[in-house]
Design a protein around this motif. Structure first.
Motif, mmCIF file in Angstrom:
data_model
loop_
_atom_site.group_PDB
_atom_site.id
_atom_site.type_symbol
_atom_site.label_atom_id
_atom_site.label_comp_id
_atom_site.label_asym_id
_atom_site.label_seq_id
_atom_site.Cartn_x
_atom_site.Cartn_y
_atom_site.Cartn_z
ATOM 1 N N PRO A 188 0.773 -1.252 0.000
ATOM 2 C CA PRO A 188 0.000 0.000 0.000
ATOM 3 C C PRO A 188 0.806 1.305 0.000
ATOM 4 O O PRO A 188 0.252 2.360 0.265
ATOM 5 C CB PRO A 188 -0.835 -0.110 1.286
ATOM 6 N N ASP A 213 -6.790 7.425 -9.788
ATOM 7 C CA ASP A 213 -7.990 6.808 -10.358
ATOM 8 C C ASP A 213 -8.980 7.815 -10.940
ATOM 9 O O ASP A 213 -9.439 7.652 -12.061
ATOM 10 C CB ASP A 213 -8.698 5.922 -9.314
ATOM 11 N N GLY A 232 -1.236 4.129 2.365
ATOM 12 C CA GLY A 232 -2.594 3.713 2.707
ATOM 13 C C GLY A 232 -3.435 3.381 1.494
ATOM 14 O O GLY A 232 -4.674 3.500 1.531
ATOM 15 N N LEU A 233 -2.817 2.936 0.414
ATOM 16 C CA LEU A 233 -3.558 2.589 -0.792
ATOM 17 C C LEU A 233 -4.436 1.370 -0.531
ATOM 18 O O LEU A 233 -4.023 0.420 0.131
ATOM 19 C CB LEU A 233 -2.596 2.299 -1.939
ATOM 20 N N THR A 234 -5.617 1.413 -1.063
ATOM 21 C CA THR A 234 -6.536 0.295 -0.876
ATOM 22 C C THR A 234 -6.169 -0.854 -1.806
ATOM 23 O O THR A 234 -5.680 -0.625 -2.923
ATOM 24 C CB THR A 234 -7.980 0.736 -1.152
ATOM 25 N N PRO A 235 -6.371 -2.094 -1.385
ATOM 26 C CA PRO A 235 -6.057 -3.224 -2.258
ATOM 27 C C PRO A 235 -6.869 -3.166 -3.542
ATOM 28 O O PRO A 235 -8.027 -2.735 -3.556
ATOM 29 C CB PRO A 235 -6.444 -4.439 -1.401
ATOM 30 N N GLY A 236 -6.253 -3.592 -4.629
ATOM 31 C CA GLY A 236 -6.942 -3.616 -5.918
ATOM 32 C C GLY A 236 -6.193 -2.828 -6.978
ATOM 33 O O GLY A 236 -5.075 -2.353 -6.769
ATOM 34 N N HIS A 238 -5.242 0.199 -9.574
ATOM 35 C CA HIS A 238 -5.185 1.654 -9.486
ATOM 36 C C HIS A 238 -4.502 2.220 -10.726
ATOM 37 O O HIS A 238 -3.830 1.510 -11.488
ATOM 38 C CB HIS A 238 -4.410 2.093 -8.237
ATOM 39 N N GLU A 273 -2.700 -6.369 -0.207
ATOM 40 C CA GLU A 273 -2.826 -6.132 1.234
ATOM 41 C C GLU A 273 -1.783 -6.950 1.986
ATOM 42 O O GLU A 273 -1.665 -8.163 1.773
ATOM 43 C CB GLU A 273 -4.218 -6.507 1.705
ATOM 44 N N TYR A 342 5.934 -3.131 6.850
ATOM 45 C CA TYR A 342 4.592 -3.680 7.115
ATOM 46 C C TYR A 342 4.656 -4.958 7.949
ATOM 47 O O TYR A 342 3.617 -5.441 8.416
ATOM 48 C CB TYR A 342 3.867 -3.974 5.803
#
Length: 510
Positions: A188, A213, A232-236, A238, A273, A342
């Protein structure tokens, strides 16, 4: 003839008298003549000082038309419809009856003239519209303080050029040759870097805008910014966008990563994640087609920390042979450190080929110093460089100069200096067919593994004595265990899982 002797002395006397009378007459004349140049009351008539002349020079393009101005050297430049706001001007002065000692210069947007002794300078015109006109004047000044009454003048019609922006070379991973339809994975945190320039001067760039995005929601950075770190990027999946804007409001083209129109970069970017407390780093690019070695470590970790107790980071390579280049080591040091941070512990394995330990050295050191724990198993003949501050190795030498280390030789543990070490002793279970390194520990290193002495080995060994192949190094709140053999080749006793469990739980506190 005697009378001649009396005449000659008289002639000399008359001559002397004539000279004396002439001098007296001249003095009388000088004392009475008003044209006497030596008369005390006579003053010189000084000629008036001539002012200097000033000239300007500009290297112009062939299609430029130069016209004379209304007064002498004044010049108006026209036809420069693509002139940038950066101008380099040269000027000089000539004085017929003295010397030029300096100049006054002034742009029409400046309230006062400025003094200079230089005869050239570079100017960045403060253009705030798509098109504007600027006039420059220069006055020569001579050594009698006379100023040229007709300054040399040039007028510049300036067209504002839009800024340019491009991702920094190699800051985005490359795609495999001819196959951009691949995915780049990150955790992330992701840093994007770019280079921005403006023909009117880079200082005219006042904004860098970026979006993630959604290009309807631009975020603003200073014009001097050349990177941004997203956290803090969300999973998925981009996509990142960026553009530059100058002081006149002109904008660059929009760049993006991924860019479906760029066949040199991957078409997809996916954020993963982080799972669990342990990160498994596959720094063995040749394994990233079969995943045999990665599969071996994953099976051990599933047994030790469970299915969801670890994550995997594959580091490919864009060097020949090109393998998984879209997931090569991140360009930004901040991203490498973030990936490690992490997790509480890292298992980093490499074997054939060049590992990325030197490139990741600073990040590994920072991670360990902050409390991270790292187990590195590097089955290469690798010579540490100055970036290897994550461990303490004085030097290395070839353990197996011929490139072979037979199965059956023991690797003796000395973690605790107790009987427990016998359970942690390993054995080479299969032929190591490449050269590997023995270690000369540094002063802060603690030896945890040595090769079985050549005098007791059950098989022929290519070394003498009992060379060191494993050390422990404590740095700050963290520690690093460095092992110079391929760990997966050392399971001849079937206890590799027990050793890894000991390292994670007893050494690393996982």
């Amino acid at each position: 003839m005697r009378w001649l002797n009396h005449i000659r002395p008289l002639g000399k006397q008359f001559a002397r008298l004539a000279v004396a009378l002439s001098m007296v007459a001249a003095m009388v004349a000088l004392s009475t003549c008003d044209q006497n140049p030596f008369h005390k009351a006579r003053e010189g008539r000084r000629l008036s000082n001539l002012p200097p002349e000033t000239f300007l020079f500009l290297a112009v393009k062939p299609d430029t038309v130069v016209l004379p101005g209304p007064s002498g050297p004044d010049t108006t430049i026209i036809g420069l419809d693509t002139t940038a706001s950066r101008q380099v001007l040269h000027w000089w002065g000539e004085d017929q009856d003295g010397e030029v000692v300096g100049y006054y210069i002034q742009w029409d947007y400046q309230p006062e003239r400025q003094w200079t002794t230089a005869e050239y300078d570079t100017f960045y015109l403060p253009i705030r519209a798509r098109f504007a006109s600027f006039t420059f004047r220069v006055w020569a000044v001579d050594d009698d303080s006379a100023v040229d009454p007709t300054p040399a003048t040039m007028t510049f019609p300036v067209y504002n050029s839009p800024p340019e922006i491009a991702f920094r070379y190699r800051s985005n991973p490359p795609a495999p040759p001819g196959n951009p339809n691949v995915t780049a994975y990150t955790f992330p945190t992701r840093t994007f870097m770019w280079d921005a320039r403006d023909p009117d001067g880079d200082e005219t760039i006042v904004k860098i805008l970026y979006a993630l995005d959604d290009t309807s929601n631009w975020q603003e950075l200073p014009g001097s910014a050349r990177s941004v770190t997203l956290t803090g990027l969300t999973p998925g999946s981009h996509r990142f966008f960026a553009r530059a804007e100058d002081i006149a409001g002109a904008q660059s083209k929009v760049i993006s990563f991924p860019d479906p129109t760029d066949p040199q970069t991957p078409n997809f970017w996916v954020v993963k994640e982080p799972r669990g407390d342990v990160l498994l780093v596959n720094d063995f690019a040749q394994d990233q087609s079969t995943y045999q070695v990665q599969g071996y470590y994953e099976q051990l970790l599933r047994n030790i920390v469970g299915e969801g107790g670890y994550s995997v980071w594959e580091i490919g390579t864009w060097r020949t042979p090109v393998i998984n280049p879209q997931n090569s080591l991140p360009y930004a040091t901040a991203d490498i450190k973030a990936n490690l941070s992490y997790f509480k512990a890292v298992i980093w394995f490499s074997h054939l080929g060049r590992p990325n330990l030197a490139q990741a050295g600073l990040s590994l050191t920072q991670y360990i110093a902050a409390g991270g724990k790292v187990f590195i198993t590097n089955g290469n003949e690798e010579v540490p460089d100055t970036a290897w501050t994550f461990t303490d190795i004085d030097s290395v030498f070839r353990l197996n100069p011929g490139g072979r280390l037979l199965a059956g030789v023991r690797v003796i543990a000395s973690f605790t200096n107790s009987e427990r070490d016998s359970a942690l002793t390993l054995k080479v279970g299969k032929l190591i067919g490449n050269r590997v390194s023995a270690l000369v520990p540094g002063p802060q290193a603690q030896v945890v593994y040595r090769m079985e002495p050549d005098s007791t080995a059950a098989v022929a060994v290519p070394y003498k004595g009992s060379p060191v192949v494993g050390i422990r190094y404590i740095l700050g709140q963290g520690r690093c265990i460095y092992f110079s053999l391929p760990f997966n080749y050392c399971d001849g006793f079937g206890n590799a899982e027990e050793v890894l469990r000991y390292i994670l739980r007893e050494e690393f506190g996982i």
